[in-house]
Structures are given as C-alpha cells and as structure tokens.
Write a protein that holds these residues in place. Structure first.
Motif, PDB file in Angstrom:
ATOM      1  N   ASP A  28      58.085 -61.249  36.825  1.00 22.14           N
ATOM      2  CA  ASP A  28      57.096 -62.333  36.693  1.00 22.14           C
ATOM      3  C   ASP A  28      58.353 -63.819  36.166  1.00 22.14           C
ATOM      4  O   ASP A  28      58.625 -63.983  35.223  1.00 22.14           O
ATOM      5  CB  ASP A  28      55.922 -61.904  35.929  1.00 22.14           C
ATOM      6  CG  ASP A  28      54.478 -63.074  36.209  1.00 22.14           C
ATOM      7  OD1 ASP A  28      54.744 -64.479  36.627  1.00 22.14           O
ATOM      8  OD2 ASP A  28      53.599 -62.915  36.117  1.00 22.14           O
ATOM      9  N   SER A  30      56.575 -66.719  35.461  1.00 16.54           N
ATOM     10  CA  SER A  30      55.731 -67.464  35.320  1.00 16.54           C
ATOM     11  C   SER A  30      55.658 -67.127  34.008  1.00 16.54           C
ATOM     12  O   SER A  30      54.475 -67.764  32.674  1.00 16.54           O
ATOM     13  CB  SER A  30      54.509 -67.602  35.480  1.00 16.54           C
ATOM     14  OG  SER A  30      53.556 -66.035  35.388  1.00 16.54           O
ATOM     15  N   ASP A  31      55.774 -65.200  33.151  1.00 12.42           N
ATOM     16  CA  ASP A  31      56.288 -65.091  32.182  1.00 12.42           C
ATOM     17  C   ASP A  31      57.341 -64.515  31.420  1.00 12.42           C
ATOM     18  O   ASP A  31      58.031 -63.445  31.538  1.00 12.42           O
ATOM     19  CB  ASP A  31      55.128 -64.354  31.885  1.00 12.42           C
ATOM     20  CG  ASP A  31      55.136 -63.283  30.814  1.00 12.42           C
ATOM     21  OD1 ASP A  31      54.940 -64.234  29.566  1.00 12.42           O
ATOM     22  OD2 ASP A  31      54.610 -62.650  30.647  1.00 12.42           O
ATOM     23  N   ARG A  34      59.544 -60.835  32.873  1.00 15.35           N
ATOM     24  CA  ARG A  34      59.198 -59.873  32.080  1.00 15.35           C
ATOM     25  C   ARG A  34      58.998 -58.989  33.574  1.00 15.35           C
ATOM     26  O   ARG A  34      57.866 -59.407  34.682  1.00 15.35           O
ATOM     27  CB  ARG A  34      57.867 -60.756  31.300  1.00 15.35           C
ATOM     28  CG  ARG A  34      57.085 -58.459  30.288  1.00 15.35           C
ATOM     29  CD  ARG A  34      55.653 -58.833  30.478  1.00 15.35           C
ATOM     30  NE  ARG A  34      55.947 -60.459  29.300  1.00 15.35           N
ATOM     31  CZ  ARG A  34      55.943 -60.217  27.900  1.00 15.35           C
ATOM     32  NH1 ARG A  34      56.542 -59.118  27.548  1.00 15.35           N
ATOM     33  NH2 ARG A  34      55.613 -61.372  27.120  1.00 15.35           N
ATOM     34  N   TYR A 119      51.872 -56.745  28.713  1.00 12.43           N
ATOM     35  CA  TYR A 119      52.169 -57.759  29.428  1.00 12.43           C
ATOM     36  C   TYR A 119      52.808 -57.480  30.129  1.00 12.43           C
ATOM     37  O   TYR A 119      53.386 -57.619  31.470  1.00 12.43           O
ATOM     38  CB  TYR A 119      52.419 -59.020  29.250  1.00 12.43           C
ATOM     39  CG  TYR A 119      50.936 -59.669  28.242  1.00 12.43           C
ATOM     40  CD1 TYR A 119      49.476 -59.978  29.185  1.00 12.43           C
ATOM     41  CD2 TYR A 119      51.286 -60.564  27.304  1.00 12.43           C
ATOM     42  CE1 TYR A 119      49.112 -60.720  28.131  1.00 12.43           C
ATOM     43  CE2 TYR A 119      50.380 -60.666  26.060  1.00 12.43           C
ATOM     44  CZ  TYR A 119      48.901 -60.542  26.656  1.00 12.43           C
ATOM     45  OH  TYR A 119      47.774 -61.608  26.028  1.00 12.43           O
TER      46      TYR A 119
END
Length: 399
Positions: A28, A30-31, A34, A119
């Motif tokens: 991802d 946006s993370d 991850r 997450y």
C-alpha cells in the motif's frame, strides 16, 4: 449422466507464484508500502462447545502445537479487546491463561501471528473466536479457528505435509463441524478497505479462498450448510450423514487424486496433491469440480454476502457471493446465470491490446476505473508509485 470433458492444465504452486506473484501481492503506497495483501495457505475450521473448559483446553493444545512449530516466526497479536502488540514470553503466557480462564459466558478471542500491528497482512497466524455458552445452548452457535502459513509451504512436499499435519491435529483435537482450506489472498486484521481487491483476485483466480470474513462463515455451518469447495473440504458428521454416510462419500469420490481421511468426527477431503490457483490458462479445476459434484447440495442456496456493504465498488454482495460459491458447478447447473464465462476474471497488463470492451479497474492505482474498447491499448503506467505491477481487471462488459 453425460460426462463433460474439459481441458485441465494445472500450474504447480511454484509455477503459479512465479507467473502471478506480482498480482497476488500488494504494498500500500499510502502506508509506507506496507504489505497488505499476500498469497498464502490457509485453513479454517468451525467447532462445537467452544465455551466449555474441556474444549478450551483442546483449543490451547492447538495454540501450543502451532507455537511449537512456528514460534520463532510469531511475534505479535492480541486477545479480547486489547490492541495488537509485540508479544514477549510473558505476553504469550498471558494469552495461554486467557484461553483457559475466560468465563463460559464470554467469548474468548485471540490472534497470534508474525505481524505486530492491525495493518500488515501476516504470513504466519493462528486465531480463534469462541462462542458463548448461552448462544451455544439456545442457538447452536459455533466457534472457529483459523491458521495461515506462507505460500512457500505449498511449493514443497515437506511444507504440504506440515500443513496437513496441523489440519489433521486440529480436526482430531476439536469437535469440528466443518471447514475448508487452500490458497488465499491474506488481508490484514484491518481488512475492510482491501475487500474490493480480494474480490477482483477471486474473480481472476478461482482457486483462491475468500476468507476475510472467516468468523462470519460460522453462520452457514450453524444453519446446516457448508461454504463451498476448495483444495481441502472438511465435513463433520452431520454433513457426512446428509450425503448418505462415510462409505457412500468414499465410493462417490473414489478417484486416484482424491484423498479422504477420517479425523475425529470429521472427514478431510483433499482434491489433488497440491492446491491450485485457478489461473485462466489452467482451465476448469477438475479435482475441485469432481468433489463439488458430490458436496454441492450441502451449500446454502439463499446464503448472504461474504463482504460488508461498500458503496461504489465491486465486492461480494449476495448475488456475487452465490455465483462465487457455485464457481465449480457444471455449466448446466441451476446457479449458472448465463453470463459469458470468458469475461469473468479477465485481466490485462498496461500497454497490452485490450481483449474485451468494457470498464477496467486497476487496484494498484487506487482503484482507478477506465473504459477501454477491444483492440485499443491498455493505459499505463506499468508500475505504481509503490513499485507494484499494475494489472487491469475487467469489471463490466460493454453494453
């Protein structure tokens, strides 16, 4: 009965991950890139009397067995309403005592895995949620246990043997009502926003188990139904009896590549020596179809959705769920809706020629949707900002 002859060219797990690993793994952007979706081997079982001390002790045996095998990989998790955290020896012992000491009128819930947060998609995991005594007694509620092992276990005989040994151990140790196992796209504990990607992967690869809502599948087994067919299908005694008894099941599934094993009060049915991804070039997954012919009557024809409602994106709502659980039915089966099979699960890479007019989505580009005509060039880029291989999935035919 007319025998339907189909082409079947299975990919080994090594061939499948080599060819499609870029589609099955998602970092991802946006993370911090991850890993939030990864391919793995999973097993999910539903069992009775999970509130009772003797069964909690049996559940602890499963926990300890998994830890003894993979403890050096297991570093995080949670129990009850606590947050994910890194687990020390003290924390692991607290989890063990929690499994045993939780009152029968309260659910015992734990997750023990290699991820230390909500997450990240895990590679190694064991988790469970037990029912409460009142709900077991009055409504027949079931408990569940789920485990995850890396895809690499499917690539070697030793890994497959370890998977089977743990599945066998759980079925022998717990009063299992039913379950399933095979390849799956594993999502993090905080899975909701990634369900559209799970949906697209399941449309593309028929062998992938959809299991982000594993806990909710207990409702099907409580009501006297199974979920579907996969590499492993586990049938408790009530299901075996519905099919005419163990001997009848064995006779109807008598084929060299189908393995049937009695474990405790359940039968473990394995369709083929290794699990299948179900990529388009493999053709219909013959071992799964063969098993499905015998057990498909155990499915719920009016079952509910496998995903929560998400506005504006495709996911497993009721109609899509019913199509998916019937994916191994013969073409003339009652659940076939006449939709052209060629367009289901179709995908294309950037800058390739579009094979089919319609709306296409790229999960690795933030679920960007474009309309492309057959013969035109699929849009780029080849890779997302996070380095993921961009893949376009057909979501609607052109009208």
């Amino acid at each position: 009965m007319t025998q339907i002859v189909t082409s079947f060219s299975p990919l080994t797990p090594t061939e499948a991950i080599g060819r499609y690993g870029h589609e099955l793994t998602f970092a991802d952007p946006s993370d911090g890139n991850r890993i939030v979706i990864r391919p793995a081997l999973i097993g999910t079982l539903f069992f009775e009397r999970g509130s009772q001390p003797a069964i909690r002790q049996a559940l602890l045996h499963c926990f300890d067995k998994f830890r003894a095998s993979y403890g050096d990989k297991l570093s995080g998790g949670r129990m009850a309403d606590t947050k994910y955290s890194r687990k020390t020896i003290k924390g692991i012992e607290s989890m063990r005592q929690y499994i045993l000491s939780t009152d029968v009128n309260y659910a015992a819930e734990f997750v023990f895995c290699d991820a230390t947060d909500y997450y990240t998609a895990p590679e190694y995991l064991i988790k469970s949620l037990t029912a409460r005594d009142y709900h077991e007694t009055h409504y027949g509620d079931l408990s569940y246990i789920k485990f995850i092992l890396p895809w690499s276990f499917a690539e070697r005989e030793e890994g497959l043997a370890q998977y089977h040994a743990f599945m066998n151990f759980c079925c022998t140790t717990l009063p299992v009502r039913g379950g399933y196992g095979g390849l799956s796209a594993v999502l993090p504990y905080d899975f909701d926003r990634y369900m559209p990607m799970e949906y697209q992967l399941a449309q593309r690869f028929t062998g992938l188990e959809v299991d982000s809502w594993a806990f909710a599948e207990s409702r099907q087994f409580e009501a006297g139904y199974i979920k579907s067919t996969n590499w492993y299908t586990v049938l408790g005694e009530p299901f075996v009896e519905k099919l005419g008894g163990e001997q009848t099941v064995r006779e109807r599934l008598a084929r060299e590549d189908i393995d049937i094993e009695r474990c405790g009060n359940a039968l473990i049915i394995r369709a083929g020596r290794f699990p299948l991804l179900g990529a388009p070039e493999e053709g219909p997954l013959d071992p799964y179809i063969f098993v499905n012919r015998v057990i498909k009557g155990l499915r719920n024809p009016l079952r509910k959705s496998m995903h929560s409602y998400m506005e504006g994106v495709e996911s497993f709502a009721e109609e899509e769920t019913r199509r998916w659980v019937a994916r191994f039915d013969e073409p003339d089966a009652s659940m076939d809706d006449g939709t052209p099979q060629a367009s289901r699960g179709m995908s294309a890479l950037p800058f390739q020629t579009c094979p089919h007019s319609g709306r296409w989505v790229a999960n690795h580009l933030g679920n960007q949707i474009v309309h492309v005509k057959a013969g035109d060039v699929m849009p780029g880029p080849e890779r997302s900002d996070a380095g993921n291989q961009v893949v376009w999935h057909l979501i609607h035919d052109a009208i």
